[in-house]
Design a protein around this motif. Structure first.
Motif, short mmCIF file in Angstrom:
data_model
loop_
_atom_site.label_atom_id
_atom_site.label_comp_id
_atom_site.label_asym_id
_atom_site.label_seq_id
_atom_site.Cartn_x
_atom_site.Cartn_y
_atom_site.Cartn_z
N THR A 144 0.84 -1.19 0.00
CA THR A 144 0.00 0.00 0.00
C THR A 144 0.88 1.25 0.00
N MET A 165 -4.10 8.27 3.92
CA MET A 165 -3.45 7.23 4.70
C MET A 165 -3.49 7.57 6.20
N ALA A 166 -3.38 8.85 6.53
CA ALA A 166 -3.51 9.24 7.93
C ALA A 166 -4.93 8.93 8.42
N PHE A 190 -6.84 6.52 7.33
CA PHE A 190 -6.91 5.08 7.52
C PHE A 190 -6.35 4.65 8.88
N ASP A 191 -5.31 5.34 9.34
CA ASP A 191 -4.55 4.85 10.48
C ASP A 191 -4.92 5.48 11.82
N HIS A 192 -5.89 6.38 11.83
CA HIS A 192 -6.30 7.03 13.07
C HIS A 192 -7.77 6.73 13.32
N SER A 200 -11.90 7.54 13.40
CA SER A 200 -11.26 8.52 12.53
C SER A 200 -12.13 9.75 12.31
N GLU A 210 -5.80 -4.24 6.76
CA GLU A 210 -5.27 -4.42 8.10
C GLU A 210 -4.80 -3.08 8.66
N ARG A 211 -5.74 -2.14 8.74
CA ARG A 211 -5.45 -0.79 9.21
C ARG A 211 -6.55 -0.38 10.17
N PRO A 212 -6.25 0.55 11.08
CA PRO A 212 -7.18 0.87 12.16
C PRO A 212 -8.60 1.20 11.75
N ASN A 264 -11.42 -1.03 13.52
CA ASN A 264 -12.11 -0.30 14.58
C ASN A 264 -13.41 -0.99 15.01
#
Length: 484
Positions: A152, A197-198, A200-202, A205, A317-319, A323
């Motif tokens: 990714t 991408m930020a 996706f990872d927080h 969100s 496989e991201r937060p 979630n």
């Protein structure tokens, strides 16, 4: 030699007569599906905020906010409609991802303001989507793989749709090729950042999501108007790999030949447009197809289900997908556990997936605890074999038995399996569900006819007027005391 920006500007001069029938047909389908998605979102949190912010932008005008009857200036209406189309995440999908919520609203507003006809709108929709597809294909892919593994990109987003959005607006303004080149150059220089991408990872969100549709729409309106007023744009923005658009937008891949190959002769977006039968992230759609089929075929009751295991795409496989904290209906749009639990309840319509009564239903939240997942072992192999692959496997444990199912292509996608495509009849049925309670049935019928007969529409404002809510009449007599 003409720069890439100049070649894209020349592309905007395409005539309606030059559009292939398949392109015209797909533009109509995209328009109907988007209006339906917006109608369904008028009472959603993100949709209401978009409407309220659009209203804040001031003066009344000739551009309609879908589902409200409000007529504002083009900036307010376009902002609101962008947010409405994407609010429930049930709008169409096209590389680089979501395109229509960004490129369509400005065009709708300008066409309505200027009283333009359906053929003008079709040209603008076609060019905006083809241009966005080409730029998306020239840059990183969200589902990139390398050496047999998920790769990714570290920076990603849909900001490149600002070129298609600006092109559509400029076409409806009647910009010349020369002025359009400046508009596209300006658009690239004020393009929103790729912050996806930020996002996706927080998690939980931001409810702004991967890109605020209203903000990109207004950047495009700004670019087109600034060029028309005399500003000069950067025509070399797409050619300069060292400091130009590809560099400052963060893409690792830059294949500009994709942008221009067959430009004006070959149309690719109709063959890669997917539609959503569910108001949920596309990642879970194949899984939902399989699970709903198992539940219905076996007549499973939710209380009988002891566990659900799913095999998912490797990129999730991201937060945001992992979630399990569902505070807002938008959290539910992406959560694997919640989406699978909700699918097991077989929502009756596309928009029901975002109905708060179902999203927060105790049986849905309880079933989340019984959902597990793994990455599909053949994900990369199947994806590289066909780019439309979304391999899905589901196991449901119930009644002392394990029920299983698998699918490679989700419903709504063009694929080697013809049954996965959404027909016109299926899209119209989805639209009618979305319009129910918003428009009178006769009004919805008229809107369907107007969209599919768009070439004959002389004033696009007459079509947009059909998106106003049906009047609510008080009962003829007051309820009796016994019924009150």
């Amino acid at each position: 030699m003409a720069t890439l920006v100049e070649q894209l500007a020349a592309f905007t001069q395409v005539r309606h007569a030059d559009l292939p029938p398949a392109v015209v047909a797909e533009c109509k389908r995209l328009l109907l599906d988007s209006i339906g998605a917006a109608l369904a979102a008028t009472d959603s949190p993100k949709g209401r905020i978009g409407i309220d912010y659009g209203r804040l932008q001031g003066a009344t005008g000739r551009a309609t906010i879908i589902g409200t009857g409000d007529r504002l200036n083009i900036f307010g209406a376009a902002f609101a409609n962008a947010e409405l189309i994407n609010a429930l995440d049930m709008d169409a999908i096209l590389p680089p991802g979501h395109v229509t919520p960004y490129v369509l609203p400005g065009a709708l507003a300008v066409a309505e303001e200027r009283g333009l006809g359906g053929q003008d709108v079709l040209r603008a929709i076609a060019v905006a989507h083809e241009m966005s597809w080409r730029l998306g294909k020239a840059m990183d892919y969200l589902r990139d793989t390398q050496d047999g593994k998920v790769a990714t990109p570290p920076v990603y987003g849909y900001s490149s749709t600002v070129f298609g959005a600006t092109a559509a607006i400029g076409m409806l303004q009647g910009l010349s090729t020369e002025v359009m080149a400046h508009a596209l150059g300006i658009a690239g220089s004020i393009s929103p950042v790729n912050a996806q991408m930020a996002w996706f990872d927080h998690a939980p969100s931001s409810t702004i999501k991967y890109l605020l549709g209203g903000a990109l729409t207004q950047a495009a309106l700004t670019a087109a108007h600034m060029a028309a007023l005399g500003h000069r744009g950067d025509r070399m923005l797409l050619d300069d790999r060292e400091v130009g658009y590809a560099r400052f937008m963060g893409t690792r891949r830059w294949e500009p030949e994709v942008i221009t190959a067959g430009l004006g002769r070959e149309w690719h977006f109709p063959g890669e447009t997917s539609y959503k039968p569910y108001a949920h992230c596309r990642v879970l759609h194949a899984l939902a197809d399989v699970l709903i089929d198992i539940v219905r075929t076996q007549a499973l009751r939710r209380e009988e289900i002891d566990g659900i295991k799913v095999w998912v795409e490797g990129m999730v496989e991201r937060p945001i997908w992992l979630n399990r904290e569902i505070h807002d209906v938008m959290d539910a749009q992406f959560s694997i556990a919640h989406g699978i639990a909700l699918a097991a309840h077989c929502p009756p319509t596309a928009r029901a997936w975002q109905d708060p009564a179902l999203v927060f239903q105790p049986s849905v939240l309880a079933l989340m605890e019984k959902v597990t997942h793994e990455v599909h072992p053949d994900y990369v192999k199947l994806l590289t074999g066909h780019g439309g692959s979304r391999p899905a496997r589901v196991e449901v444990r119930a009644r002392g038995t394990t029920f299983t199912g698998e699918k490679r292509f989700p419903k709504g996608s063009p694929s080697p399996d013809p049954s996965t495509a959404m027909t016109d009849a299926e899209l119209i049925a989805k639209f009618r569900d979305n319009a129910e309670g918003r428009l009178a049935p006769a009004q919805a019928d008229a809107l369907v006819d107007a969209v599919f007969g768009l070439e004959a529409v002389r004033d696009f404002g007459t079509l947009m007027a059909l998106t106003a809510p049906a009047p609510r009449h008080p009962p003829a007599t007051a309820p009796s005391a016994a019924l009150a």
